[in-house]
Scaffold this motif. Structure first.
Motif, mmCIF file in Angstrom:
data_model
loop_
_atom_site.group_PDB
_atom_site.id
_atom_site.type_symbol
_atom_site.label_atom_id
_atom_site.label_comp_id
_atom_site.label_asym_id
_atom_site.label_seq_id
_atom_site.Cartn_x
_atom_site.Cartn_y
_atom_site.Cartn_z
ATOM 1 N N GLU A 1 0.800 -1.232 0.000
ATOM 2 C CA GLU A 1 0.000 0.000 0.000
ATOM 3 C C GLU A 1 0.835 1.286 0.000
ATOM 4 O OE1 GLU A 1 -3.284 2.068 2.849
ATOM 5 O OE2 GLU A 1 -3.676 0.009 2.221
ATOM 6 N N PRO A 2 1.891 1.399 0.794
ATOM 7 C CA PRO A 2 2.669 2.648 0.743
ATOM 8 C C PRO A 2 3.226 2.948 -0.653
ATOM 9 C CG PRO A 2 3.234 1.390 2.699
ATOM 10 C CD PRO A 2 2.387 0.491 1.846
ATOM 11 N N LEU A 3 3.654 1.938 -1.359
ATOM 12 C CA LEU A 3 4.152 2.130 -2.715
ATOM 13 C C LEU A 3 3.044 2.609 -3.639
ATOM 14 C CD1 LEU A 3 6.447 -1.007 -3.284
ATOM 15 C CD2 LEU A 3 7.169 1.387 -3.144
ATOM 16 N N ARG A 4 1.886 1.975 -3.536
ATOM 17 C CA ARG A 4 0.770 2.364 -4.391
ATOM 18 C C ARG A 4 0.322 3.787 -4.083
ATOM 19 N NH1 ARG A 4 -3.778 -0.239 -3.598
ATOM 20 N NH2 ARG A 4 -3.242 -1.341 -1.686
ATOM 21 N N HIS A 5 0.311 4.114 -2.811
ATOM 22 C CA HIS A 5 -0.111 5.442 -2.379
ATOM 23 C C HIS A 5 0.753 6.523 -3.023
ATOM 24 C CE1 HIS A 5 -0.895 8.821 0.334
ATOM 25 N NE2 HIS A 5 -2.020 8.214 0.664
ATOM 26 N N SER A 6 2.062 6.337 -2.959
ATOM 27 C CA SER A 6 2.968 7.342 -3.528
ATOM 28 C C SER A 6 2.875 7.375 -5.047
ATOM 29 C CB SER A 6 4.408 7.062 -3.094
ATOM 30 O OG SER A 6 4.859 5.805 -3.547
ATOM 31 N N ARG A 7 2.693 6.220 -5.679
ATOM 32 C CA ARG A 7 2.578 6.168 -7.138
ATOM 33 C C ARG A 7 1.323 6.888 -7.617
ATOM 34 N NH1 ARG A 7 3.722 -0.314 -7.386
ATOM 35 N NH2 ARG A 7 6.013 -0.266 -7.146
ATOM 36 N N ILE A 8 0.215 6.676 -6.914
ATOM 37 C CA ILE A 8 -1.044 7.309 -7.309
ATOM 38 C C ILE A 8 -0.948 8.829 -7.171
ATOM 39 C CG2 ILE A 8 -3.506 7.515 -6.779
ATOM 40 C CD1 ILE A 8 -3.302 4.617 -5.656
ATOM 41 N N MET A 9 -0.376 9.288 -6.080
ATOM 42 C CA MET A 9 -0.221 10.728 -5.885
ATOM 43 C C MET A 9 0.597 11.350 -7.020
ATOM 44 S SD MET A 9 0.462 11.058 -1.758
ATOM 45 C CE MET A 9 0.772 12.823 -1.906
ATOM 46 N N LYS A 10 1.691 10.683 -7.375
ATOM 47 C CA LYS A 10 2.553 11.202 -8.432
ATOM 48 C C LYS A 10 1.896 11.098 -9.800
ATOM 49 C CE LYS A 10 7.190 10.647 -10.395
ATOM 50 N NZ LYS A 10 8.472 9.901 -10.311
ATOM 51 N N ASP B 1 -1.386 10.796 -10.689
ATOM 52 C CA ASP B 1 -2.634 11.527 -10.910
ATOM 53 C C ASP B 1 -2.653 12.923 -10.289
ATOM 54 O OD1 ASP B 1 -3.549 9.261 -12.219
ATOM 55 O OD2 ASP B 1 -4.463 8.430 -10.415
ATOM 56 N N ASN B 2 -1.514 13.316 -9.711
ATOM 57 C CA ASN B 2 -1.408 14.636 -9.076
ATOM 58 C C ASN B 2 -2.499 14.821 -8.022
ATOM 59 O OD1 ASN B 2 -0.290 17.191 -8.641
ATOM 60 N ND2 ASN B 2 -1.660 18.165 -10.134
ATOM 61 N N LEU B 3 -2.573 13.858 -7.111
ATOM 62 C CA LEU B 3 -3.600 13.861 -6.070
ATOM 63 C C LEU B 3 -2.997 14.167 -4.705
ATOM 64 C CD1 LEU B 3 -5.551 10.600 -7.016
ATOM 65 C CD2 LEU B 3 -6.163 12.959 -7.615
ATOM 66 N N THR B 4 -3.846 14.614 -3.799
ATOM 67 C CA THR B 4 -3.427 14.761 -2.419
ATOM 68 C C THR B 4 -3.353 13.380 -1.772
ATOM 69 O OG1 THR B 4 -5.678 14.914 -1.547
ATOM 70 C CG2 THR B 4 -4.643 16.969 -2.296
ATOM 71 N N SER B 5 -2.747 13.315 -0.609
ATOM 72 C CA SER B 5 -2.648 12.048 0.109
ATOM 73 C C SER B 5 -4.036 11.499 0.421
ATOM 74 C CB SER B 5 -1.865 12.243 1.406
ATOM 75 O OG SER B 5 -1.803 11.038 2.139
ATOM 76 N N GLU B 6 -4.948 12.376 0.814
ATOM 77 C CA GLU B 6 -6.309 11.950 1.149
ATOM 78 C C GLU B 6 -7.043 11.412 -0.081
ATOM 79 O OE1 GLU B 6 -4.928 14.814 1.968
ATOM 80 O OE2 GLU B 6 -4.716 14.540 4.142
ATOM 81 N N GLN B 7 -6.868 12.075 -1.223
ATOM 82 C CA GLN B 7 -7.523 11.628 -2.458
ATOM 83 C C GLN B 7 -6.980 10.273 -2.902
ATOM 84 O OE1 GLN B 7 -6.555 15.129 -4.761
ATOM 85 N NE2 GLN B 7 -8.679 15.855 -4.723
ATOM 86 N N ALA B 8 -5.674 10.107 -2.777
ATOM 87 C CA ALA B 8 -5.065 8.819 -3.157
ATOM 88 C C ALA B 8 -5.576 7.704 -2.256
ATOM 89 C CB ALA B 8 -3.544 8.922 -3.068
ATOM 90 N N GLN B 9 -5.681 7.984 -0.964
ATOM 91 C CA GLN B 9 -6.159 6.964 -0.034
ATOM 92 C C GLN B 9 -7.607 6.596 -0.310
ATOM 93 O OE1 GLN B 9 -4.026 5.482 2.199
ATOM 94 N NE2 GLN B 9 -5.701 3.998 2.352
#
Length: 209
Positions: free
Chosen positions: A142-151, A153-161
């Motif tokens: 999950e931490p890897l996916r979280h950082s990849r999604i933010m980068k 899709d240009n999302l905030t941490s909350e949006q990625a989660q």
């Protein structure tokens, strides 16, 4: 499972940010025709489409722009914060998406293409797995996916989660797939593992068909 003689449809799905698109490219390089469900999901909501009209009726407000197109960002802000509204959107879109997918499968089959990869993030939710011979799921920590999604899709941490939380758990993918690809290392490793799985699927096709 599909009923087209000599044609094998392989479902590719998995967690958001796990690297599914990279795996899809590897399968394409190995000779598979790829049906991209993400692309189809955009096609079915084009300006003037029946699907878009239904969405506008069920989601009044600003989800349709003044020029008649879907405001994806506005809609995402609604559905990723409300499970019931996300389910409503899916109930509208899935029949259109699955119908389009079936048309593409038949189009490839008519053109003599025998090995088809269906790249679909919501393969199970849409029941498109029903016409797949094999299922491949791509997962990652999950931490890897979280950082990849933010980068990505240009999302905030909350949006990625919120996007991560909206998906099926890893245990579901593991329990409902024929192959699991874990993408917790670098790109070269993912390419190598994806190629190995693609070769196994090709061997399976040759033995069965």
């Amino acid at each position: 499972m599909n009923s087209l003689e000599g044609v094998m449809v392989v479902g590719l799905t998995g967690q958001t940010g796990a690297g599914k698109s990279t795996v899809s490219k590897v399968f394409s390089q190995c000779g598979f025709c790829v049906i991209d469900a993400d692309h189809i999901s955009r096609e079915v909501v084009k300006k003037g489409s029946s699907c878009l009209r239904e969405i506008g009726e069920c989601f009044p407000g600003n989800v349709i722009t003044e020029d008649g197109n879907l405001d994806r960002k506005e809609l995402a802000g609604i559905i990723f914060c409300d499970n019931k509204k996300r389910e409503l959107l899916n109930s509208i879109m899935y029949p259109y998406i699955v119908g389009y997918i079936l048309q593409e499968i038949h189009r490839y089959a008519d053109n003599g293409q025998k090995m088809i990869l269906l790249d679909a993030p919501t393969l199970f939710e849409s029941r498109a797995d029903d016409f797949c011979e094999l299922i491949i799921s791509v997962v990652a920590k999950e931490p890897l996916r979280h950082s990849r999604i933010m980068k990505r899709d240009n999302l905030t941490s909350e949006q990625a989660q919120a996007r991560i939380d909206s998906q099926l758990p890893e245990s579901f993918f593991i329990g409902h797939s024929d192959f699991i690809i874990k993408n917790n290392k670098d790109r070269d490793n993912l390419d190598a593992v994806a190629k190995e799985v693609a070769e196994k699927v090709i061997d399976y096709y040759r033995d069965k068909f």
